[in-house]
Design a protein around this motif. Structure first.
Motif, PDB file in Angstrom:
ATOM      1  N   THR A  96       0.806  -1.218   0.000  1.00  0.00           N
ATOM      2  CA  THR A  96       0.000   0.000   0.000  1.00  0.00           C
ATOM      3  C   THR A  96       0.840   1.270   0.000  1.00  0.00           C
ATOM      4  OG1 THR A  96      -0.115  -0.071   2.412  1.00  0.00           O
ATOM      5  CG2 THR A  96      -1.898  -1.126   1.208  1.00  0.00           C
ATOM      6  N   ALA A  97       2.131   1.149   0.141  1.00  0.00           N
ATOM      7  CA  ALA A  97       3.015   2.321   0.175  1.00  0.00           C
ATOM      8  C   ALA A  97       3.658   2.522  -1.196  1.00  0.00           C
ATOM      9  CB  ALA A  97       4.080   2.159   1.248  1.00  0.00           C
ATOM     10  N   ARG A  98       3.014   3.310  -2.028  1.00  0.00           N
ATOM     11  CA  ARG A  98       3.500   3.595  -3.375  1.00  0.00           C
ATOM     12  C   ARG A  98       3.722   5.098  -3.485  1.00  0.00           C
ATOM     13  NH1 ARG A  98       2.679   0.690  -8.492  1.00  0.00           N
ATOM     14  NH2 ARG A  98       3.091   2.115 -10.225  1.00  0.00           N
ATOM     15  N   PHE A  99       4.965   5.490  -3.713  1.00  0.00           N
ATOM     16  CA  PHE A  99       5.349   6.890  -3.681  1.00  0.00           C
ATOM     17  C   PHE A  99       5.491   7.464  -5.091  1.00  0.00           C
ATOM     18  CE2 PHE A  99       6.540   5.195   0.371  1.00  0.00           C
ATOM     19  CZ  PHE A  99       6.426   6.247   1.268  1.00  0.00           C
ATOM     20  N   THR A 100       5.237   8.762  -5.207  1.00  0.00           N
ATOM     21  CA  THR A 100       5.481   9.463  -6.467  1.00  0.00           C
ATOM     22  C   THR A 100       6.924   9.957  -6.483  1.00  0.00           C
ATOM     23  OG1 THR A 100       4.863  11.618  -5.586  1.00  0.00           O
ATOM     24  CG2 THR A 100       3.088  10.253  -6.523  1.00  0.00           C
ATOM     25  N   PRO A 101       7.456  10.236  -7.666  1.00  0.00           N
ATOM     26  CA  PRO A 101       8.814  10.803  -7.733  1.00  0.00           C
ATOM     27  C   PRO A 101       8.947  12.085  -6.917  1.00  0.00           C
ATOM     28  CG  PRO A 101       8.152  10.019  -9.892  1.00  0.00           C
ATOM     29  CD  PRO A 101       6.936   9.916  -9.021  1.00  0.00           C
ATOM     30  N   ALA A 102       7.954  12.960  -6.986  1.00  0.00           N
ATOM     31  CA  ALA A 102       8.022  14.216  -6.247  1.00  0.00           C
ATOM     32  C   ALA A 102       8.035  13.986  -4.745  1.00  0.00           C
ATOM     33  CB  ALA A 102       6.840  15.110  -6.625  1.00  0.00           C
ATOM     34  N   ALA A 103       7.281  12.983  -4.284  1.00  0.00           N
ATOM     35  CA  ALA A 103       7.233  12.702  -2.853  1.00  0.00           C
ATOM     36  C   ALA A 103       8.581  12.204  -2.342  1.00  0.00           C
ATOM     37  CB  ALA A 103       6.139  11.669  -2.559  1.00  0.00           C
ATOM     38  N   VAL A 104       9.212  11.299  -3.074  1.00  0.00           N
ATOM     39  CA  VAL A 104      10.523  10.788  -2.645  1.00  0.00           C
ATOM     40  C   VAL A 104      11.562  11.903  -2.671  1.00  0.00           C
ATOM     41  CG1 VAL A 104      12.320   9.065  -3.043  1.00  0.00           C
ATOM     42  CG2 VAL A 104       9.933   8.489  -3.513  1.00  0.00           C
ATOM     43  N   ALA A 105      11.510  12.723  -3.698  1.00  0.00           N
ATOM     44  CA  ALA A 105      12.450  13.841  -3.786  1.00  0.00           C
ATOM     45  C   ALA A 105      12.254  14.804  -2.619  1.00  0.00           C
ATOM     46  CB  ALA A 105      12.266  14.570  -5.114  1.00  0.00           C
ATOM     47  N   ASP A 106      10.999  15.072  -2.273  1.00  0.00           N
ATOM     48  CA  ASP A 106      10.703  15.960  -1.146  1.00  0.00           C
ATOM     49  C   ASP A 106      11.276  15.402   0.146  1.00  0.00           C
ATOM     50  OD1 ASP A 106       9.399  18.077   0.343  1.00  0.00           O
ATOM     51  OD2 ASP A 106       7.883  16.605   0.901  1.00  0.00           O
ATOM     52  N   LEU A 107      11.074  14.108   0.388  1.00  0.00           N
ATOM     53  CA  LEU A 107      11.611  13.489   1.603  1.00  0.00           C
ATOM     54  C   LEU A 107      13.135  13.509   1.613  1.00  0.00           C
ATOM     55  CD1 LEU A 107       9.182  10.431   1.854  1.00  0.00           C
ATOM     56  CD2 LEU A 107       9.330  12.326   3.486  1.00  0.00           C
TER      57      LEU A 107
ATOM     58  N   THR B 251      14.130  17.278   2.339  1.00  0.00           N
ATOM     59  CA  THR B 251      13.676  17.977   3.548  1.00  0.00           C
ATOM     60  C   THR B 251      13.789  17.171   4.840  1.00  0.00           C
ATOM     61  OG1 THR B 251      11.365  17.266   3.250  1.00  0.00           O
ATOM     62  CG2 THR B 251      12.052  19.305   2.137  1.00  0.00           C
ATOM     63  N   VAL B 252      14.021  15.864   4.735  1.00  0.00           N
ATOM     64  CA  VAL B 252      14.162  15.055   5.952  1.00  0.00           C
ATOM     65  C   VAL B 252      15.580  14.490   5.988  1.00  0.00           C
ATOM     66  CG1 VAL B 252      13.239  13.152   7.328  1.00  0.00           C
ATOM     67  CG2 VAL B 252      11.714  14.423   5.790  1.00  0.00           C
ATOM     68  N   PRO B 253      16.451  15.086   6.794  1.00  0.00           N
ATOM     69  CA  PRO B 253      17.868  14.710   6.760  1.00  0.00           C
ATOM     70  C   PRO B 253      18.131  13.220   6.985  1.00  0.00           C
ATOM     71  CG  PRO B 253      17.564  16.719   8.032  1.00  0.00           C
ATOM     72  CD  PRO B 253      16.188  16.183   7.738  1.00  0.00           C
ATOM     73  N   ASN B 254      17.326  12.571   7.842  1.00  0.00           N
ATOM     74  CA  ASN B 254      17.632  11.177   8.129  1.00  0.00           C
ATOM     75  C   ASN B 254      16.931  10.183   7.200  1.00  0.00           C
ATOM     76  OD1 ASN B 254      15.400  12.134   9.615  1.00  0.00           O
ATOM     77  ND2 ASN B 254      15.547  10.505  11.127  1.00  0.00           N
ATOM     78  N   VAL B 255      16.238  10.644   6.168  1.00  0.00           N
ATOM     79  CA  VAL B 255      15.788   9.744   5.110  1.00  0.00           C
ATOM     80  C   VAL B 255      16.935   9.610   4.109  1.00  0.00           C
ATOM     81  CG1 VAL B 255      14.180   9.380   3.189  1.00  0.00           C
ATOM     82  CG2 VAL B 255      13.335  10.225   5.379  1.00  0.00           C
ATOM     83  N   VAL B 256      17.569   8.436   4.110  1.00  0.00           N
ATOM     84  CA  VAL B 256      18.821   8.273   3.362  1.00  0.00           C
ATOM     85  C   VAL B 256      18.731   7.263   2.232  1.00  0.00           C
ATOM     86  CG1 VAL B 256      20.197   8.920   5.379  1.00  0.00           C
ATOM     87  CG2 VAL B 256      19.672   6.488   4.944  1.00  0.00           C
TER      88      VAL B 256
ATOM     89  N   LEU C 285      15.666   9.558 -11.196  1.00  0.00           N
ATOM     90  CA  LEU C 285      16.041  10.769 -11.926  1.00  0.00           C
ATOM     91  C   LEU C 285      15.599  12.018 -11.184  1.00  0.00           C
ATOM     92  CD1 LEU C 285      15.187   9.667 -15.585  1.00  0.00           C
ATOM     93  CD2 LEU C 285      17.462   9.921 -14.576  1.00  0.00           C
ATOM     94  N   THR C 286      14.421  11.984 -10.596  1.00  0.00           N
ATOM     95  CA  THR C 286      13.918  13.158  -9.880  1.00  0.00           C
ATOM     96  C   THR C 286      14.748  13.443  -8.642  1.00  0.00           C
ATOM     97  OG1 THR C 286      11.671  12.703 -10.677  1.00  0.00           O
ATOM     98  CG2 THR C 286      11.881  14.198  -8.809  1.00  0.00           C
ATOM     99  N   VAL C 287      15.062  12.399  -7.877  1.00  0.00           N
ATOM    100  CA  VAL C 287      15.866  12.589  -6.665  1.00  0.00           C
ATOM    101  C   VAL C 287      17.268  13.075  -7.025  1.00  0.00           C
ATOM    102  CG1 VAL C 287      16.970  11.403  -4.720  1.00  0.00           C
ATOM    103  CG2 VAL C 287      14.575  10.927  -5.284  1.00  0.00           C
ATOM    104  N   ARG C 288      17.886  12.447  -8.017  1.00  0.00           N
ATOM    105  CA  ARG C 288      19.233  12.855  -8.411  1.00  0.00           C
ATOM    106  C   ARG C 288      19.257  14.286  -8.945  1.00  0.00           C
ATOM    107  NH1 ARG C 288      21.236   9.042  -5.418  1.00  0.00           N
ATOM    108  NH2 ARG C 288      21.515   6.976  -6.357  1.00  0.00           N
ATOM    109  N   GLY C 289      18.115  14.724  -9.469  1.00  0.00           N
ATOM    110  CA  GLY C 289      18.059  16.066 -10.036  1.00  0.00           C
ATOM    111  C   GLY C 289      17.903  17.177  -9.018  1.00  0.00           C
ATOM    112  N   VAL C 290      17.510  16.815  -7.777  1.00  0.00           N
ATOM    113  CA  VAL C 290      17.265  17.868  -6.787  1.00  0.00           C
ATOM    114  C   VAL C 290      18.249  17.835  -5.618  1.00  0.00           C
ATOM    115  CG1 VAL C 290      14.815  18.027  -7.350  1.00  0.00           C
ATOM    116  CG2 VAL C 290      15.566  16.457  -5.531  1.00  0.00           C
ATOM    117  N   THR C 291      19.049  16.786  -5.508  1.00  0.00           N
ATOM    118  CA  THR C 291      19.996  16.724  -4.397  1.00  0.00           C
ATOM    119  C   THR C 291      21.222  15.897  -4.769  1.00  0.00           C
ATOM    120  OG1 THR C 291      20.280  16.074  -2.056  1.00  0.00           O
ATOM    121  CG2 THR C 291      18.822  14.707  -3.399  1.00  0.00           C
ATOM    122  N   ASP C 292      22.363  16.301  -4.216  1.00  0.00           N
ATOM    123  CA  ASP C 292      23.574  15.502  -4.371  1.00  0.00           C
ATOM    124  C   ASP C 292      23.855  14.698  -3.098  1.00  0.00           C
ATOM    125  OD1 ASP C 292      24.285  17.542  -2.666  1.00  0.00           O
ATOM    126  OD2 ASP C 292      25.943  18.302  -3.907  1.00  0.00           O
ATOM    127  N   LYS C 293      22.841  14.602  -2.248  1.00  0.00           N
ATOM    128  CA  LYS C 293      22.911  13.818  -1.024  1.00  0.00           C
ATOM    129  C   LYS C 293      23.239  12.364  -1.352  1.00  0.00           C
ATOM    130  CE  LYS C 293      19.586  12.660   2.703  1.00  0.00           C
ATOM    131  NZ  LYS C 293      18.205  12.985   3.177  1.00  0.00           N
TER     132      LYS C 293
END
Length: 306
Positions: A137-148, A151-156, A173-181
């Protein structure tokens, strides 16, 4: 605390009285780490997280941390109802876990905004690094994962248990595009080896190995072959071991856990049976599993020219 190699998801042993068997768990974890596990994920799906109360969970995490002795990271499962997930997160931190694998909320299907809030509230319960598990039941959108991720330091990290490669590619692609974390993606499908070549095509090389819990020799041989470019051995193991294992797994709901525990018993570790609502394999399925383990072990040592 970097994860690498084959990730080990130990089972949770129960004694003849049905209670937690900590000495067996300690041996199971210690032997897995000694065999070459790159990380220990205790009290997760394979460890019957769903069947443990808080007191048992605390003992499982403590035992795994002690048995691992700092040699590799130890992640503990958390999930279910929000208060339960928060309590388990705090317990894992108190017992010395290095991180959490955050599994889906209990039963309900919520919108993306609700899933994001769930992750935020659980991660706020401790300072532990958290890998979010996408499945059920936990299906995330690209924007949601990128947001986490931003904005949430301990989501790694993000563990994918859906196998929707189009969605996963867009998430990456979305996560890599918004952070170099330093953000980790890994393959979390049941019997993940079967889909490792496909995930590697997306650049996702890390995966969990249920087989490692009962046949680390097979699991490590596959990992060595797939990372070393031995395509012939990869194909032999996929065709003659992993494919029939997956077919057996899919024959009965819950066998993704039950077969792993049965495999550990076949290999000489008295981990007991599974708790309801899971059921232990039937006698004929146990015989099939024994044959597959023997066949898999043979494949890791056989001379392909013979």
């Amino acid at each position: 605390m970097r994860l690498d190699g084959v990730l080990f998801f130990p089972v949770t042993p129960f004694g003849p009285d049905g209670n937690l068997a900590e000495p067996i768990l300690a041996r199971h974890v210690a032997e897995g780490v000694a065999a070459g596990a790159g990380g220990v994920f205790t009290a997760c799906g394979t460890g019957e997280f769903n069947a443990l109360d808080l007191e048992e969970y605390t003992r499982v995490v403590s035992t795994a941390v002690t048995a691992t002795a700092g040699r590799v990271p130890v992640f503990a499962g958390a999930g279910g109802p929000l208060p339960t997930a928060r309590a388990f997160a705090r317990a894992a931190a108190a017992e010395g876990a290095d991180g959490l694998l955050l599994m889906p909320p209990y039963l309900v299907t919520g919108p993306t905004a609700g899933l994001v809030r769930y992750v935020r509230e659980v991660t706020a319960a401790s300072d532990l690094p958290v890998i979010v598990y996408q499945r059920g039941t936990a299906r995330f959108t690209p924007a949601a994962v990128a947001d986490l991720a931003v904005t949430v330091p301990n989501v790694v990290g993000f563990k994918d248990g859906l196998g929707d490669f189009d969605l996963l590619q867009r998430i990456i692609l979305t996560v890599r595009g918004v952070t170099d974390k330093d953000f980790t993606f890994f393959n979390g499908l049941p019997t993940a080896e079967l889909t490792v070549p496909a995930y590697r095509g997306l650049g996702v090389n890390l995966y969990s190995s249920a087989v490692f819990a009962f046949a680390p020799e097979i699991s490590l041989a596959f990992h060595k072959a797939v990372t070393g470019g031995d395509e012939a051995l990869v194909q032999r193991l996929l065709t003659d071991f992993y494919l029939p294992l997956v077919e057996l797994r899919d024959s009965v709901p819950g066998y993704a856990v039950s077969l792993v525990k049965a495999g550990a018993r076949i290999r000489g570790l008295n981990v007991g049976g599974v708790r309801p609502p899971l059921t232990d394999p039937s006698p004929d399925h146990l015989e099939t599993l024994k044959h597959l383990i023997t066949q898999g072990l043979h494949l890791t040592t056989a001379d392909p020219s013979t």
